[in-house]
Design an enzyme around this catalytic site. Structure first.
Site, PDB file in Angstrom:
ATOM      1  N   LYS A 164       0.825  -1.210   0.000  1.00  0.00           N
ATOM      2  CA  LYS A 164       0.000   0.000   0.000  1.00  0.00           C
ATOM      3  C   LYS A 164       0.860   1.263   0.000  1.00  0.00           C
ATOM      4  O   LYS A 164       0.575   2.229  -0.715  1.00  0.00           O
ATOM      5  CB  LYS A 164      -0.932  -0.018   1.213  1.00  0.00           C
ATOM      6  CG  LYS A 164      -1.982  -1.122   1.147  1.00  0.00           C
ATOM      7  CD  LYS A 164      -2.679  -1.315   2.483  1.00  0.00           C
ATOM      8  CE  LYS A 164      -3.664  -2.484   2.414  1.00  0.00           C
ATOM      9  NZ  LYS A 164      -4.263  -2.835   3.715  1.00  0.00           N
ATOM     10  N   ASP A 185     -11.276   2.869   4.177  1.00  0.00           N
ATOM     11  CA  ASP A 185     -11.580   1.431   4.145  1.00  0.00           C
ATOM     12  C   ASP A 185     -13.082   1.195   4.009  1.00  0.00           C
ATOM     13  O   ASP A 185     -13.518   0.089   3.699  1.00  0.00           O
ATOM     14  CB  ASP A 185     -11.066   0.756   5.423  1.00  0.00           C
ATOM     15  CG  ASP A 185      -9.801  -0.054   5.165  1.00  0.00           C
ATOM     16  OD1 ASP A 185      -9.510  -0.329   3.988  1.00  0.00           O
ATOM     17  OD2 ASP A 185      -9.114  -0.422   6.136  1.00  0.00           O
ATOM     18  N   GLN A 203      -5.022  -1.379  11.221  1.00  0.00           N
ATOM     19  CA  GLN A 203      -4.733  -2.810  11.189  1.00  0.00           C
ATOM     20  C   GLN A 203      -4.559  -3.294  12.625  1.00  0.00           C
ATOM     21  O   GLN A 203      -3.599  -2.922  13.292  1.00  0.00           O
ATOM     22  CB  GLN A 203      -3.437  -3.081  10.404  1.00  0.00           C
ATOM     23  CG  GLN A 203      -3.477  -2.585   8.982  1.00  0.00           C
ATOM     24  CD  GLN A 203      -3.792  -3.680   7.975  1.00  0.00           C
ATOM     25  OE1 GLN A 203      -3.929  -4.842   8.339  1.00  0.00           O
ATOM     26  NE2 GLN A 203      -3.899  -3.318   6.723  1.00  0.00           N
TER      27      GLN A 203
END
Length: 958
Positions: free
Chosen positions: A75, A144, A119
Site C-alpha cells: 500500500k 476502508d 490494522q
C-alpha cells in the site's frame, strides 16, 4: 491483444458450435495499473491547482505481523507511486484500546491526512473492541469504508456520499472490465463479513442485480452457486467452491487468499483462492486468478478512496464554499426601553454554537479553540492552508465627522454583512475591533452595533471576550516595570555587580541568554563567552543609561480613571529616592495593541515587540524592549491574543473581533490577521467588511496609509455612513446634552439646515475618493427622518462624487433593511478603481504631516511647536523618519478645535509633540491636547449594570 468484446464474440461462436472454451482471466494487475495511472494524473492536477497540497494517508498498525507488514508495504509503495503522502504509524502489540483511540483522534484532527486505515492484531495483548476502534475513525477519512456510517450509507444505496470498502469496490471494477452488465443478473455472494461479503451484497443490489448471500448455514450451497450469473466468493476457505458448481459462462470473482501445503514450493506452501481455479475455469466465462486478481484492485481502490477523500476535503474547505444556516430575526415590537433596547434584542435570537459556525465558514476543528459556546479563537495555521486561494472583496466602513448623536458605523457594518449574507446569499464576514471596558462602563457604552444589527452575545463582546486586552495590559506593564527596575539597578550598582547579576553563575559557569546574545550583536560585540568580554565591553553591555526624562512608555489599565493621568512613582523608602512623574493610559492606547493590530504573523509580532522604543539613552540612542531583555516574555504573554476571535451577528453571519486601538490616539482599525483570514474564507465572490474608527479623516485615512501599507491589501469599496441629525449639527444645529430631550431641529424636517451640514459629507466623500476607491454613502435612517431629508442627502452625496448613495434601516429591520446598501456595494466592487497612498513614506516627516493636514483636514499649513521640532530632528537622526504618520487629534472636527463643525477653513494645525511607535511602525504627532486616559462622567454607565443571580444574565449593558 484481444479486446473483451472480442473475447465475448469468440465465446458466443464457440457455444453456437457446441464446444467449450476456457474462461477469460480477469487480471487485477492490469486493471489496477490503469487505475493508478489515472490517480497519479489526478493528484498532479490537484497539486498544480493547490500548490503544496498532497493527499495524505495513514496506516495505523497495532502489532507486527509478517503478513500485515507485507500488505502495508504494498500500500505504501502504491501511494508513493501515485503521489499520496503515506505514513506508517506503528503501535506495539501491547497497546491499550485507549492508546489506539488516542492515535486515531490525532489523525482525525490532522487536516493534512485524508485517509486512515487501522490494522489490528488477531491476538492483541490487551482486549480491544474492534467495533469501537473502527467507528472511532472519522467517516470522511474512513477510506476502508468500514465505519457504521459508511456501511449504513452503502446499505441504503447512498453510493455517491460514502466510501465503499476496497475489496468489494475492486470486485465491481473487475466485473465492469468483463463488459457483462450487472443489471438484471442473478448474483451470489458467499461470505457475509463486514469487509467483503455484506458490502458486496449491497453493492451488487444497488447496481440492480438480484442477490443471494450464502454462508455456513446455507442449505445446498452447490445449487445456489449453479444459478449464479455472477459469483463472488469471500469465505476464506481454500477451494471450497468446486468447478462443477459454477454455471456455464458465469463471472467468477475469487476474493480468497489461502495457503495450502505444497512440497514443490521453497516455503512448503502455495496460495490458492476460495474457488477451485482449474475446474471452475472450464465452465466460467470470466474468472479472477489468485494471486493477481482481486488483491491488486483492493490496493488500487484504497488509493482511489484516498484521492476522492482529498478532493472532497478541497471542495469542502475551499474558500467560498459555505454551507451556512442563517438565524431568522424576531422582529416583534418590543416596548421602548430606551438604552436597554439593544440587550433585549440581542437575547431575542439565540446564537448558533460557535463550532457549528466555524464549520459552516470552512474552518477545520483543529483550527478553532473554543472559549465556551459562543466565541472561539482561530489558529493562524488557516492562513497557510488557504494561501493558494483567492481573496474576496474588501470593504471599509467609515463615516462623516462624528457628533455626540452618533452615526452608527458599527451598526452599519453589521447590518451590511447581515444583508449580504442572510439576504443576498453571499459569503460575508465582518471584522471589527474589540471594545475597551473603559467606555463600556463610562459614558459611551458598548460597541456591538445596535438594534437588529448586533454582534452577539453582546455581554461577551463588550466585556472580557477572550482576555486579549488583559494580555496587552499585562505585557505593557511588564515593560514599564522592567524600565524602572533597570534605571534603579543601574543607579545603585557597579558594572561588575550588574554583570554578575545579569549573567549569573550556574553550575560554575556564566552563559548569555539568547536575548543577551542579540544585544551583544547589536553592540558589535561578536562574542559568546561571558569571560572573554573586556571591561569596556562589559560596561557597554550592562549600561542602557536610560535618561528618565525621555521615558515614553506608560503603565496602562482598561478602566477610565482621571486620577491616573499624572502621578509620582517610587515614593517607597525601598526605592531609595528614585522617584519620577508618570501617568497611566487606557489599555487600548498601548503600543502593544497597535502591534497586535498590524502584525502579520507570530514571527512578525515577535520582531515588532522587540523594536518598540521605550526611551532614549543619555547619548541619544533609542532603547528598545529587546535591550531591556523583555521582548521574548512579551511574545509569550501575547501568544494567544494574536489569534482572532470568532463570533456572530444576530442573523448568524460570522464576525472576527480582534484588536481595538483607538482611532484618535492610535490608528483605529481591527487586525490585519483577521482581515486576511476572512478574505480567504469568503472566497473570490465573497465580501469582508471592516470598520475604521471615527470619521473618514481619522480612521479611514489611517486604514489606507498605515494598515493597507503594511497588509498589502487593497480595498474595493468605501462605505461612508451619515445620519440626517448629525449632518444638521454640522450645519449649525444646537448643542445636545446626553440624557436630555433633543432640540426640535433634530426631530423635525429642516432641509435648509441639513443641506448646509452636507458640506461635511461632501468633504469626507472627497477624502475617500482621494485614495482612488469607489464610495457608497449609507444614510442611516432614524424614525424622525423624513423622505425628503433622506433623498436630499443621497442626491448631494452623488453630486459630491459618490458611486451611489442609499438610505437604510438596518437598526430596525436587520439585514433586510440594508439590502439596497449591499447591492450598491456589490456594484461598486466591480467598478474601476485606482487605489493610491496619500504620501510617500520616504518624504521628510514634516512634509508627510503637512500633506495630511492640507489634503484631508483642509488646513492652510502646520505649525510645529519646539518639542515637536526637536522630535523631528531626533527621530530622523535615529532612522525613524521613513515611518508613516498616525495623527493624534480630536475626532469631533476636521480641525484641531472640537467645537468647529462642518468644514472649517483658514486654520493652522498646531503640532504639540511627536512620539514614535517604532514596533507598531508609525510616528504619531499630537495635535493640541489629547488625553490618553478618559475620565468617568458624573453618571457613568455602571449605575445600570448588574447581574441577575437567578438567571446569571448581565443587565443594563448597551
Amino acid at each position: 491483444m484481444v479486446s473483451w468484446s472480442g473475447l465475448r464474440l469468440c465465446r458466443q461462436w464457440q457455444c453456437f458450435r457446441g464446444r467449450r472454451s476456457m474462461a477469460a482471466v480477469v487480471s487485477g494487475n492490469k486493471s489496477s495499473t490503469q487505475v493508478r495511472k489515472r490517480l497519479k494524473k489526478e493528484v498532479e492536477e490537484m497539486k498544480t491547482r493547490f500548490p503544496g497540497f498532497r493527499p495524505g494517508l495513514v496506516v495505523l498498525q497495532v502489532g507486527d505481523r509478517e503478513d500485515s507488514n507485507l500488505y502495508i508495504s504494498v500500500k505504501l509503495k502504491a501511494a508513493a507511486e501515485i503521489g499520496i503522502n503515506a505514513n506508517h504509524l506503528r503501535l506495539p502489540k501491547s497497546a491499550t484500546e485507549d492508546e489506539v483511540l488516542r492515535s486515531i483522534m490525532v489523525v482525525n484532527e490532522n487536516p493534512a491526512i485524508h485517509g486512515l486505515i487501522v490494522q489490528l492484531p488477531l491476538d492483541s495483548v490487551n482486549r480491544i473492541d474492534t467495533e469501537k476502534v473502527t467507528n472511532a475513525v472519522a467517516p470522511e477519512k474512513d477510506v476502508d469504508g468500514l465505519t457504521s456510517i459508511n456501511a449504513g450509507k452503502l446499505a441504503r444505496g447512498d453510493l455517491g456520499n460514502c466510501f465503499i470498502p476496497c475489496t468489494p469496490n475492486g470486485c465491481m471494477e473487475l466485473i465492469r472490465q468483463t463488459g457483462v452488465s450487472v443489471a438484471g443478473k442473478k448474483a451470489v455472494v458467499i461470505g457475509r463479513s463486514k469487509i467483503v461479503g455484506a458490502p458486496m451484497h449491497d453493492l451488487l443490489l444497488w447496481n440492480h442485480a438480484t442477490v443471494t448471500t450464502c454462508h455456513s448455514k446455507t442449505v445446498d450451497l452447490a445449487a445456489e452457486v449453479s444459478m449464479a450469473d455472477i459469483l463472488v466468493v469471500g469465505a476464506g476457505k481454500a477451494e471450497m467452491v468446486k468447478g462443477e458448481w459454477v454455471k456455464q459462462g458465469a463471472v467468477v470473482i475469487d476474493c480468497g487468499i489461502n495457503h495450502i501445503p505444497d512440497s514443490t514450493k521453497s516455503n512448503g506452501k502455495r496460495v490458492v483462492g476460495d474457488v477451485h481455479y482449474a475446474s471452475a475455469r472450464e465452465r466460467a466465462g470470466f474468472i479472477t486468478p489468485v494471486p493477481g486478481g482481486v488483491g491488486p484492485m483492493t490496493v488500487a481502490m484504497l488509493m482511489q478512496n484516498t484521492v476522492q477523500s482529498a478532493k472532497r476535503f478541497l471542495q469542502m474547505h475551499q474558500g467560498g464554499k459555505w454551507n451556512i444556516s442563517y438565524t431568522k430575526l424576531n422582529l416583534a415590537v418590543i416596548p421602548d426601553l430606551g438604552f436597554l433596547w439593544d440587550i433585549v434584542i440581542s437575547r431575542s435570537c439565540p446564537p448558533k454554537p460557535i463550532d457549528q459556525l466555524a464549520r459552516e465558514v470552512g474552518l477545520l476543528s483543529d483550527e478553532v479553540e473554543m472559549y465556551g459556546k459562543t466565541k472561539a479563537k482561530v489558529q493562524l495555521s488557516v492562513i497557510k492552508r488557504l494561501e493558494g486561494h483567492s481573496d474576496g472583496k474588501y470593504v471599509v466602513v467609515t463615516g462623516i465627522t462624528p457628533t455626540p448623536l452618533g452615526e452608527g458605523k458599527s451598526t452599519t457594518t453589521v447590518g451590511l454583512v447581515q444583508a449580504m449574507g442572510a439576504h443576498l446569499n453571499l459569503n460575508a464576514f465582518a471584522c471589527v475591533r474589540q471594545p475597551s471596558q473603559g467606555p463600556t462602563f463610562g459614558i459611551k457604552g458598548g460597541a456591538a452595533g445596535g438594534g437588529y444589527s448586533q454582534v452577539i452575545p453582546m455581554e461577551e463582546f463588550n466585556l472580557h471576550l477572550t482576555g486579549d486586552i488583559h494580555a496587552i495590559t499585562a505585557a505593557n506593564n511588564l515593560v514599564a516595570a522592567a524600565i524602572d527596575a533597570r534605571v534603579f539597578h543601574e543607579a545603585t550598582q557597579s558594572d561588575k555587580a550588574l554583570f554578575s547579576r545579569l549573567v549569573p553563575l550556574s553550575g560554575g559557569q556564566r552563559k548569555f541568554s539568547p536575548i543577551q546574545l542579540n544585544r551583544l550583536k547589536r553592540l558589535g560585540i561578536e562574542k559568546v563567552d561571558p569571560n572573554t568580554l573586556t571591561e569596556e565591553e562589559v560596561t557597554r553591555f550592562v549600561r542602557l543609561d536610560i535618561d528618565p526624562e525621555s521615558i515614553t512608555w506608560q503603565r496602562v489599565m482598561d478602566t477610565n480613571d482621571r486620577f491616573l493621568r499624572k502621578l509620582t512613582i517610587g515614593q517607597s523608602s525601598t526605592e531609595k529616592g528614585f522617584t519620577r512623574t508618570t501617568q497611566f493610559d487606557i489599555s487600548v492606547a498601548s503600543e502593544i495593541m497597535a502591534v497586535l493590530a498590524l502584525t502579520s504573523s507570530l514571527e512578525d509580532m515577535r520582531s515588532r515587540l522587540a523594536r518598540m522604543v521605550v526611551a532614549t539613552s543619555r547619548s541619544g540612542k533609542p532603547i528598545t524592549t529587546e535591550d531591556l531583555g523583555v521582548s521574548g516574555a512579551l511574545t509569550v504573554l501575547m501568544r494567544d491574543a494574536i489569534k482572532p476571535n470568532l463570533m456572530q451577528t444576530l442573523e448568524g453571519t460570522p464576525v472576527f473581533v480582534h484588536a481595538g486601538p483607538f482611532a484618535n490616539i492610535a490608528h483605529g482599525n481591527s487586525s490585519i490577521l483577521a482581515d486576511k483570514i476572512a478574505l480567504k474564507l469568503v472566497g473570490p465572490d465573497g465580501f469582508v467588511v471592516t470598520e475604521a474608527g471615527f470619521g473618514a479623516d481619522i480612521g479611514m485615512e489611517k486604514f489606507f496609509n498605515i494598515k493597507c501599507r503594511y497588509s498589502g491589501l487593497r480595498p474595493h469599496v468605501v462605505v461612508l455612513v451619515a445620519t440626517v441629525r448629525a449632518l444638521k449639527m454640522h450645519g449649525g444645529g444646537p448643542t445636545v446634552t446626553a440624557g436630555l430631550t433633543l432640540p426640535k431641529e433634530y426631530t423635525e424636517e429642516n432641509l435648509e439646515l441639513l443641506e448646509k451640514g452636507c458640506c461635511n459629507l461632501r468633504k469626507q466623500v472627497q477624502n475617500a475618493m482621494a485614495f482612488g476607491v469607489p464610495v457608497v454613502v449609507a444614510v442611516n435612517a432614524f424614525k424622525t427622518d423624513t423622505d425628503a431629508e433622506l433623498d436630499l442627502v443621497c442626491r448631494l452625496a452623488k453630486s459630491a462624487g459618490a458611486f451611489d448613495a442609499v438610505h437604510c434601516s438596518h437598526w430596525a429591520k436587520g439585514g433586510a433593511g440594508a439590502v439596497a446598501l449591499g447591492q450598491a456595494v456589490q456594484k461598486a466592487a466591480e467598478a474601476p478603481s485606482d487605489f493610491k497612498f496619500l504620501y510617500d513614506v520616504e518624504l521628510p516627516i514634516v512634509d508627510k504631516i503637512r500633506i495630511i493636514a492640507q489634503k484631508i483636514y483642509g488646513a492652510d499649513d502646520v505649525e510645529l511647536l519646539p518639542e515637536a521640532q526637536h522630535k523631528v530632528e531626533l527621530y530622523t537622526k535615529q532612522g525613524f523618519g521613513n515611518l508613516p504618520i498616525c495623527m493624534a487629534k480630536t475626532h469631533l472636527s476636521l480641525s484641531h478645535d472640537s467645537e468647529k463643525k462642518g468644514v472649517p477653513t483658514g486654520f493652522i494645525l498646531p503640532i504639540r509633540d511627536i512620539r514614535a511607535s517604532v514596533g507598531a511602525g508609525f510616528l504619531y504627532p499630537l495635535v493640541g491636547t489629547m488625553s490618553t486616559m478618559p475620565g468617568l462622567p458624573t453618571r457613568p454607565c455602571f449605575y445600570d449594570i448588574d447581574l441577575d443571580p437567578e438567571t446569571e444574565q448581565v443587565d443594563g449593558l448597551f
